[in-house]
Design an enzyme around this catalytic site. Structure first.
Site, PDB file in Angstrom:
ATOM      1  N   ARG A 218      16.072  32.674   2.764  1.00  0.00           N
ATOM      2  CA  ARG A 218      15.209  31.592   3.256  1.00  0.00           C
ATOM      3  C   ARG A 218      14.682  30.759   2.081  1.00  0.00           C
ATOM      4  O   ARG A 218      14.599  29.534   2.163  1.00  0.00           O
ATOM      5  CB  ARG A 218      14.050  32.170   4.061  1.00  0.00           C
ATOM      6  CG  ARG A 218      14.541  32.884   5.301  1.00  0.00           C
ATOM      7  CD  ARG A 218      13.390  33.384   6.156  1.00  0.00           C
ATOM      8  NE  ARG A 218      13.930  34.103   7.280  1.00  0.00           N
ATOM      9  CZ  ARG A 218      13.703  35.394   7.554  1.00  0.00           C
ATOM     10  NH1 ARG A 218      12.894  36.097   6.794  1.00  0.00           N
ATOM     11  NH2 ARG A 218      14.272  35.967   8.578  1.00  0.00           N
ATOM     12  N   CYS A 345      26.635  37.435  10.559  1.00  0.00           N
ATOM     13  CA  CYS A 345      26.177  38.816  10.368  1.00  0.00           C
ATOM     14  C   CYS A 345      27.132  39.788  11.051  1.00  0.00           C
ATOM     15  O   CYS A 345      26.773  40.904  11.375  1.00  0.00           O
ATOM     16  CB  CYS A 345      24.752  38.991  10.879  1.00  0.00           C
ATOM     17  SG  CYS A 345      24.561  38.622  12.623  1.00  0.00           S
TER      18      CYS A 345
HETATM   19  N1  SAH Z   1      17.392  32.791  11.738  1.00  0.00           N
HETATM   20  C1  SAH Z   1      16.556  33.857  12.230  1.00  0.00           C
HETATM   21  C2  SAH Z   1      17.342  35.011  12.799  1.00  0.00           C
HETATM   22  C3  SAH Z   1      18.332  34.620  13.877  1.00  0.00           C
HETATM   23  S1  SAH Z   1      18.777  35.914  14.938  1.00  0.00           S
HETATM   24  C4  SAH Z   1      15.622  34.325  11.111  1.00  0.00           C
HETATM   25  O1  SAH Z   1      15.698  33.837   9.998  1.00  0.00           O
HETATM   26  O2  SAH Z   1      14.815  35.221  11.374  1.00  0.00           O
HETATM   27  C5  SAH Z   1      19.680  35.090  16.159  1.00  0.00           C
HETATM   28  C6  SAH Z   1      18.843  34.287  17.152  1.00  0.00           C
HETATM   29  O3  SAH Z   1      19.733  33.552  17.958  1.00  0.00           O
HETATM   30  C7  SAH Z   1      17.982  35.093  18.098  1.00  0.00           C
HETATM   31  O4  SAH Z   1      16.657  34.656  18.007  1.00  0.00           O
HETATM   32  C8  SAH Z   1      18.543  34.779  19.505  1.00  0.00           C
HETATM   33  O5  SAH Z   1      17.506  34.627  20.470  1.00  0.00           O
HETATM   34  C9  SAH Z   1      19.225  33.470  19.282  1.00  0.00           C
HETATM   35  N2  SAH Z   1      20.399  33.153  20.115  1.00  0.00           N
HETATM   36  C10 SAH Z   1      21.428  33.944  20.467  1.00  0.00           C
HETATM   37  N3  SAH Z   1      22.392  33.239  21.081  1.00  0.00           N
HETATM   38  C11 SAH Z   1      21.963  31.956  21.137  1.00  0.00           C
HETATM   39  C12 SAH Z   1      22.519  30.732  21.626  1.00  0.00           C
HETATM   40  N4  SAH Z   1      23.740  30.697  22.179  1.00  0.00           N
HETATM   41  N5  SAH Z   1      21.797  29.599  21.487  1.00  0.00           N
HETATM   42  C13 SAH Z   1      20.574  29.628  20.912  1.00  0.00           C
HETATM   43  N6  SAH Z   1      20.016  30.745  20.401  1.00  0.00           N
HETATM   44  C14 SAH Z   1      20.694  31.890  20.513  1.00  0.00           C
END
Ligand code: SAH
Length: 401
Positions: A218, A345
């Protein structure tokens, strides 16, 4: 001691300290060990190779945990391994309010056990039959070593199903964690600025409450954010956006399909004194990116941090198409010279293949792309050289001309 014997010629990975023994490598026998039991693994000629934990359900039959034949896998072993894992993190835990992964399963020699620390609370994931049947031993060792206020179990990961285990969550010991904790992610050595505290919801959040693996990334991405219109896709609790805002991003658009995640993100960004223009979008990233393209919207920096798309090898082709799709769309939405921070991931997708997918997207988008930085897990997620499977997070910061 129960034992399994490998088929002839299947001993090499184990001899190189790779911890996984699949069912196909084991000679069939009449008496099979009990699920969760400690077993010796023998070569076809009877030579002792390793000792590990047996699973009666998973194709991943044995997870080896020691290569010393005089080391029993008992409570003392567990405590010693945990203490080693904790010692490795000491340099990162600079605040009593830090968040940090304390134990990372095979990569810390503790197959099936994840322990995350959130301030004075610990969250555990017990992902194998062996670890699930040792809840008490694990709890006592952690109480003794870490003196937490409470230990909470979040064993609701999908891998439990492969072990024939139901999802399990709840308080294991001590006080229940508050609904929201404000915590500092670890501070990687050499990082000048103190990381801002983030809200973590241990019981109700995703995974163990937070994505610790992205902590260092980040800050890396934020370095490109000054003055930028940032699109944070799959934002969860808004970690990337918070750092971007602190680094004077001009505008933020956060997209996630989960309204609960967006509520956490909103609470995180409320901490900023002079917030940029912020827009929260509850929606599907695949659709929203297409909508922005149709509306001719443009961004200066886009973060793509999707959930795991590849859960098993037979999904890899479909997943590759999904990764390419969002990367292509993101490139089309970037201004010339814009920055794409793109992640995967999926452990089953190699770094090499991921880069090829991004290249495929660049070709289709007719954009010239330069990799500025390659990113991986934060340093509290060590990777064992003998176990490259432990490396699942990969990211590229790219300049899209
Ligand atoms: N970037 C975040 C972690 C992401 S985890 C951080 O830095 O903490 C992945 C996220 O994608 C989750 O919050 C989940 O709710 C969301 N997600 C999963 N599939 C999705 C989709 N098709 N469209 C939008 N969000 C989605």
């Amino acid at each position: 001691m129960a034992s399994v014997t490998l088929k002839a010629g299947r001993e090499r990975p184990l001899q190189q300290h790779h911890p996984w023994v699949f069912s196909g490598a084991i000679k069939p026998t009449r008496d099979t060990p009990q699920g969760g039991a400690v077993v010796d693994v023998l070569a076809d000629d009877g030579m002792w190779l390793a000792r590990g934990f047996y699973s009666s359900a998973s194709q991943l039959r044995v997870r080896a945990a020691t290569w010393q034949d005089d080391e029993p896998l008992d409570a003392t072993w567990l405590r010693r391994r945990l203490a080693q894992a904790l010692a490795l993190r000491t340099p990162f835990l600079v605040h009593s309010t830090s968040a940090c992964r304390l134990a990372f399963s095979e990569s810390d020699g503790l197959p099936g056990l994840i322990v995350d620390r959130y301030g004075s609370f610990l969250v555990v994931q017990l992902l194998t039959q062996a670890m699930a049947s040792r809840t008490h031993e694990i709890t006592s060792a952690l109480v003794e070593l870490e003196e937490p206020d409470g230990i909470y179990e979040r064993s609701d990961a999908d891998v439990r199903a492969k072990e024939g285990l139901p999802a399990q969550e709840g308080l294991l010991w001590g006080d229940a964690p508050p609904a929201q904790l404000r915590l500092r992610p670890l501070q990687p050595p050499g990082m000048a600025n103190e990381p801002p505290p983030l809200l973590v919801d241990i019981a109700g959040g995703q995974k163990t409450g937070h994505y610790l693996d992205q902590a260092a990334n980040r800050a890396r991405v934020a370095a490109y954010c000054a003055g930028a219109r940032v699109l944070d896709c799959f934002c969860y609790s808004g970690g990337f956006s918070l750092y971007a805002a602190l680094n004077r991003a001009a505008a933020l658009t956060l997209v996630d399909s989960s309204p609960t995640a967006l509520a956490l993100a909103r609470a995180n960004l409320a901490m900023i004194d002079t917030p940029p223009l912020v827009e929260y979008v509850a929606g599907n990233v695949f659709h929203e990116l297409r909508r922005y393209r149709a509306e001719h919207r443009r961004f200066d920096l886009i973060v793509l941090d999707p959930p795991k798309f590849v859960h098993s090898q037979n999904q890899s082709e479909r997943a590759a198409r999904a990764y390419k799709d969002i990367n292509l769309l993101a490139m089309q939405l970037l201004v010339p010279g814009g920055i794409l921070a793109t992640f995967s991931c999926s452990g089953l997708l190699s770094n090499d293949l991921f880069q090829k997918i991004v290249f495929g997207a660049a070709l289709d988008a007719h954009r010239e792309v330069q990799i500025m930085e390659r990113l991986g897990h934060a340093p509290d997620h060590p990777v064992l050289l003998s176990f490259p499977e432990g490396e699942y997070l990969k990211g590229l910061i790219c300049r899209v001309a």
